[in-house]
Scaffold this motif. Structure first.
Motif, short mmCIF file in Angstrom:
data_model
loop_
_atom_site.label_atom_id
_atom_site.label_comp_id
_atom_site.label_asym_id
_atom_site.label_seq_id
_atom_site.Cartn_x
_atom_site.Cartn_y
_atom_site.Cartn_z
N VAL A 48 5.25 -1.46 2.46
CA VAL A 48 6.10 -1.86 1.44
C VAL A 48 7.75 -1.54 1.83
N ALA A 49 8.05 -0.28 2.19
CA ALA A 49 9.40 0.20 2.43
C ALA A 49 9.37 0.94 3.10
N THR A 58 17.66 1.83 5.62
CA THR A 58 16.13 1.23 4.54
C THR A 58 16.18 -0.19 5.90
N TYR A 59 14.47 -0.28 4.95
CA TYR A 59 13.51 -1.70 5.67
C TYR A 59 12.70 -2.00 4.24
N TYR A 60 12.68 -3.28 3.87
CA TYR A 60 12.34 -3.92 3.15
C TYR A 60 10.48 -4.99 3.52
N LYS A 65 11.22 -6.81 -1.39
CA LYS A 65 12.80 -7.39 -1.41
C LYS A 65 13.69 -7.96 -2.39
N CYS A 68 12.12 -4.09 -4.81
CA CYS A 68 12.13 -2.27 -4.99
C CYS A 68 13.07 -1.86 -4.03
N PHE A 69 13.20 -0.47 -4.30
CA PHE A 69 14.31 0.03 -3.77
C PHE A 69 13.84 1.87 -3.51
N ILE A 70 13.60 1.51 -2.06
CA ILE A 70 13.17 3.29 -2.08
C ILE A 70 14.30 4.56 -1.42
N LEU A 81 9.81 5.40 -4.78
CA LEU A 81 9.98 4.04 -5.09
C LEU A 81 10.08 3.49 -6.32
N GLN A 105 7.89 -0.16 10.04
CA GLN A 105 7.34 -0.48 9.69
C GLN A 105 6.14 -1.24 9.34
#
Length: 123
Positions: A48-49, A58-60, A65, A68-70, A81, A105
Motif C-alpha cells: 500500500v505505502a 514515501t512510496y505508494y 496514490k 492515502c498518505f503515510i 495511514l 515495496q
C-alpha cells in the motif's frame, strides 16, 4: 525485536475517511523503514505505502496514490495511514511492517509485522 500493533480499522461507507495507526515497541523506532500492506482472503498481501526512517521518502501503490498518505511520528513510535475517499475495493486487513534499511515495496523485504486491522468499506 520490534512489536507492532495496528488500530483504527472499522466499517465505513464509500467516500469516508479512516486513519490507521501502528504503535511500535522499540527504542530504535526511528532506525526502521515502515510500510503498510493489505490482504483480502484468497489473495496475496499487497503493498500500500512505505516511508523511510526519517519520513523524507514515501512510496505508494498506484491504487491508493492521491487518496492515502503515510506518515510517522518518531517521538511517539507511531506510524499512520490516512485513507480518504475510501472505495469498496479498499476492503482488506491492513498490516504495518518494519525493516532495517531503506523503504521497500515488497513484503519479503520486511522483518516485523503486526497482527492487522480490518477495514471494511460498504458501497
Amino acid at each position: 525485536q520490534v512489536q507492532l500493533v495496528e488500530s483504527g480499522g472499522g466499517l465505513v461507507q464509500a467516500g469516508d475517511s479512516l486513519r490507521l495507526s501502528c504503535a511500535a515497541s522499540t527504542r530504535t523506532f526511528s532506525r526502521y523503514a515502515l510500510g503498510w500492506f493489505r490482504q483480502v482472503p484468497g489473495k496475496e498481501r499487497e503493498f500500500v505505502a512505505a516511508i523511510s526512517w526519517g519520513g523524507g521518502t514515501t512510496y505508494y501503490a498506484d491504487s491508493v496514490k492521491g487518496r492515502c498518505f503515510i506518515s510517522r511520528d518518531n517521538a511517539k513510535n507511531t506510524l499512520y495511514l490516512q485513507m480518504n475517499s475510501l472505495k469498496p475495493e479498499d476492503t482488506a486487513v491492513y498490516y504495518c511492517a518494519a525493516r532495517s534499511g531503506s523503504a521497500q515495496q515488497t513484503q519479503q523485504a520486511y522483518d516485523y509485522w503486526g497482527q492487522g486491522t480490518q477495514v471494511t468499506v460498504s458501497s
